[in-house]
Design a protein around this motif. Structure first.
Motif, PDB file in Angstrom:
ATOM      1  N   LEU A 115       0.838  -1.201   0.000  1.00 12.75           N
ATOM      2  CA  LEU A 115       0.000   0.000   0.000  1.00 12.75           C
ATOM      3  C   LEU A 115       0.875   1.253   0.000  1.00 12.75           C
ATOM      4  CD1 LEU A 115      -2.637  -1.108   2.655  1.00 12.75           C
ATOM      5  CD2 LEU A 115      -2.951  -1.006   0.184  1.00 12.75           C
ATOM      6  N   GLY A 116       0.715   2.089  -1.013  1.00  8.98           N
ATOM      7  CA  GLY A 116       1.446   3.347  -1.077  1.00  8.98           C
ATOM      8  C   GLY A 116       2.948   3.146  -1.060  1.00  8.98           C
ATOM      9  N   SER A 117       3.622   3.931  -0.222  1.00  6.99           N
ATOM     10  CA  SER A 117       5.083   3.850  -0.129  1.00  6.99           C
ATOM     11  C   SER A 117       5.531   2.906   0.975  1.00  6.99           C
ATOM     12  CB  SER A 117       5.658   5.248   0.136  1.00  6.99           C
ATOM     13  OG  SER A 117       5.150   5.773   1.352  1.00  6.99           O
ATOM     14  N   HIS A 118       4.579   2.228   1.600  1.00  3.01           N
ATOM     15  CA  HIS A 118       4.920   1.334   2.715  1.00  3.01           C
ATOM     16  C   HIS A 118       5.266  -0.040   2.159  1.00  3.01           C
ATOM     17  CE1 HIS A 118       5.226   0.109   6.821  1.00  3.01           C
ATOM     18  NE2 HIS A 118       4.269  -0.792   6.728  1.00  3.01           N
ATOM     19  N   LEU A 124       6.350  -9.987   5.623  1.00  2.44           N
ATOM     20  CA  LEU A 124       7.227  -8.886   6.021  1.00  2.44           C
ATOM     21  C   LEU A 124       6.936  -7.676   5.144  1.00  2.44           C
ATOM     22  CD1 LEU A 124      10.678 -10.707   6.452  1.00  2.44           C
ATOM     23  CD2 LEU A 124       8.955 -10.227   8.210  1.00  2.44           C
ATOM     24  N   ILE A 125       6.782  -6.514   5.771  1.00  3.32           N
ATOM     25  CA  ILE A 125       6.429  -5.298   5.043  1.00  3.32           C
ATOM     26  C   ILE A 125       7.259  -4.132   5.561  1.00  3.32           C
ATOM     27  CG2 ILE A 125       4.539  -3.770   4.341  1.00  3.32           C
ATOM     28  CD1 ILE A 125       2.600  -5.947   5.357  1.00  3.32           C
ATOM     29  N   GLY A 126       7.731  -3.277   4.669  1.00  4.80           N
ATOM     30  CA  GLY A 126       8.340  -2.032   5.107  1.00  4.80           C
ATOM     31  C   GLY A 126       9.686  -1.738   4.481  1.00  4.80           C
ATOM     32  N   GLN A 127      10.031  -0.449   4.463  1.00  2.01           N
ATOM     33  CA  GLN A 127      11.280  -0.017   3.852  1.00  2.01           C
ATOM     34  C   GLN A 127      12.495  -0.447   4.661  1.00  2.01           C
ATOM     35  OE1 GLN A 127      11.196   4.144   2.881  1.00  2.01           O
ATOM     36  NE2 GLN A 127       9.427   3.950   1.532  1.00  2.01           N
ATOM     37  N   VAL A 163      -1.019 -10.878  -6.072  1.00  4.68           N
ATOM     38  CA  VAL A 163      -1.587 -10.748  -4.730  1.00  4.68           C
ATOM     39  C   VAL A 163      -1.358  -9.328  -4.211  1.00  4.68           C
ATOM     40  CG1 VAL A 163      -1.447 -11.583  -2.356  1.00  4.68           C
ATOM     41  CG2 VAL A 163      -1.241 -13.186  -4.260  1.00  4.68           C
ATOM     42  N   THR A 164      -2.342  -8.775  -3.522  1.00 10.05           N
ATOM     43  CA  THR A 164      -2.241  -7.404  -3.017  1.00 10.05           C
ATOM     44  C   THR A 164      -2.630  -7.340  -1.543  1.00 10.05           C
ATOM     45  OG1 THR A 164      -4.530  -6.836  -3.611  1.00 10.05           O
ATOM     46  CG2 THR A 164      -2.835  -6.459  -5.276  1.00 10.05           C
ATOM     47  N   LEU A 165      -2.038  -6.383  -0.840  1.00  9.39           N
ATOM     48  CA  LEU A 165      -2.472  -6.067   0.511  1.00  9.39           C
ATOM     49  C   LEU A 165      -3.629  -5.090   0.413  1.00  9.39           C
ATOM     50  CD1 LEU A 165       0.985  -5.535   2.246  1.00  9.39           C
ATOM     51  CD2 LEU A 165      -0.472  -7.559   2.361  1.00  9.39           C
ATOM     52  N   ARG A 166      -4.662  -5.308   1.167  1.00 11.54           N
ATOM     53  CA  ARG A 166      -5.856  -4.458   1.106  1.00 11.54           C
ATOM     54  C   ARG A 166      -5.842  -3.440   2.247  1.00 11.54           C
ATOM     55  NH1 ARG A 166      -8.757  -7.538  -2.570  1.00 11.54           N
ATOM     56  NH2 ARG A 166      -8.712  -9.803  -2.284  1.00 11.54           N
ATOM     57  N   GLN A 213      -3.955 -15.005  -1.649  1.00  9.13           N
ATOM     58  CA  GLN A 213      -4.875 -13.875  -1.480  1.00  9.13           C
ATOM     59  C   GLN A 213      -6.015 -14.224  -0.527  1.00  9.13           C
ATOM     60  OE1 GLN A 213      -4.692 -10.479  -3.395  1.00  9.13           O
ATOM     61  NE2 GLN A 213      -5.506 -10.359  -1.324  1.00  9.13           N
ATOM     62  N   ASN A 214      -6.588 -15.398  -0.699  1.00  8.84           N
ATOM     63  CA  ASN A 214      -7.655 -15.834   0.201  1.00  8.84           C
ATOM     64  C   ASN A 214      -7.142 -16.028   1.624  1.00  8.84           C
ATOM     65  OD1 ASN A 214      -9.603 -15.820  -1.812  1.00  8.84           O
ATOM     66  ND2 ASN A 214      -9.278 -17.966  -2.339  1.00  8.84           N
ATOM     67  N   ASP A 215      -5.918 -16.527   1.745  1.00 14.33           N
ATOM     68  CA  ASP A 215      -5.340 -16.743   3.075  1.00 14.33           C
ATOM     69  C   ASP A 215      -5.092 -15.419   3.784  1.00 14.33           C
ATOM     70  OD1 ASP A 215      -5.346 -19.500   2.677  1.00 14.33           O
ATOM     71  OD2 ASP A 215      -3.348 -19.478   1.784  1.00 14.33           O
ATOM     72  N   LEU A 216      -4.623 -14.406   3.043  1.00  9.91           N
ATOM     73  CA  LEU A 216      -4.453 -13.072   3.623  1.00  9.91           C
ATOM     74  C   LEU A 216      -5.794 -12.500   4.064  1.00  9.91           C
ATOM     75  CD1 LEU A 216      -1.867 -11.584   1.103  1.00  9.91           C
ATOM     76  CD2 LEU A 216      -1.468 -11.909   3.545  1.00  9.91           C
TER      77      LEU A 216
END
Length: 205
Positions: free
Chosen positions: A104-107, A123-126, A167-170, A189-192
């Motif tokens: 999502l965005g710049s994250h 894992l997510i993030g800069q 797959v995308t984060l919502r 995607q369904n698991d997320l």
């Protein structure tokens, strides 16, 4: 395999936390105050109002001062956690595959690692961009157990090329930057949705 355990905090954990943060007095004298002066001058040149320039530069100074004080107060609190046997959580990972997923965005970036027994690590993030030769087939992740804030990643395996996916984060997910959950590559995607959309629904009800 994903193996999780806890340990006390060490000097290296505190050093990694403070890396690049300098010292409180130096930050105020050589960063906060000069930038506050620049903000004052720029606002004054644009508005020709001493009141507006003083107000906006004062807000910036107060916000910067608060941020610095809060950080170094937290650092002192972390130093007292050297006696806490559960201060730091360690997650050891031996991955079979890794997906790069839409963040999502710049994250971002965002990766999902798959291991045996339908386990996965998100894992997510800069902060991930600071780790050389990552993503990797094996690594050890250290994070503060009370907040989940990452401390560092130690790569113990070879570099692994992430597979691109649709797959995308919502925006309706309620997840942190580090999440262990159950997932398979073909149903990710369904698991997320199942893991993090439920959390959103539960918090909204």
């Amino acid at each position: 395999m994903i193996r999780q355990y806890y340990r006390t905090a060490g000097d290296r954990d505190l050093q990694d936390m403070q890396r690049g943060k300098g010292e409180l007095r130096r930050n105020i004298l050589f960063v906060t105050m000069p930038v506050t002066a620049v903000v004052f001058v720029l606002v004054y040149l644009l508005s020709r109002s001493t009141f507006e320039a003083s107000l906006l530069s004062g807000v910036f100074f107060a916000a910067s001062l608060y941020s610095n004080v809060r950080f170094f107060r937290d650092s002192r609190r972390r130093a007292r956690m050297k006696r806490d046997p559960r201060a730091v959580e360690v997650i050891e990972v031996d991955a079979l595959r890794v997906f790069e997923i839409e963040h999502l965005g710049s994250h971002g970036p965002a990766y999902c690692f798959f291991v045996e027994n339908e386990q996965a690590l998100l894992l997510i993030g800069q902060w991930l961009l600071e780790v050389r030769e990552f993503p990797a087939s094996a690594f050890r992740l250290h994070r503060w157990s009370d907040t989940g804030q990452p401390i560092r990643i130690e790569v113990t395996g070879k570099q692994l090329e992430p597979e691109h996916s649709t797959v995308t984060l919502r925006s309706t997910y309620r997840n942190g930057d580090i999440e262990v959950f159950r997932a398979k590559p073909e149903t990710l995607q369904n698991d997320l949705d199942s893991a993090f959309q439920k959390r959103h629904v539960a918090e909204s009800s």
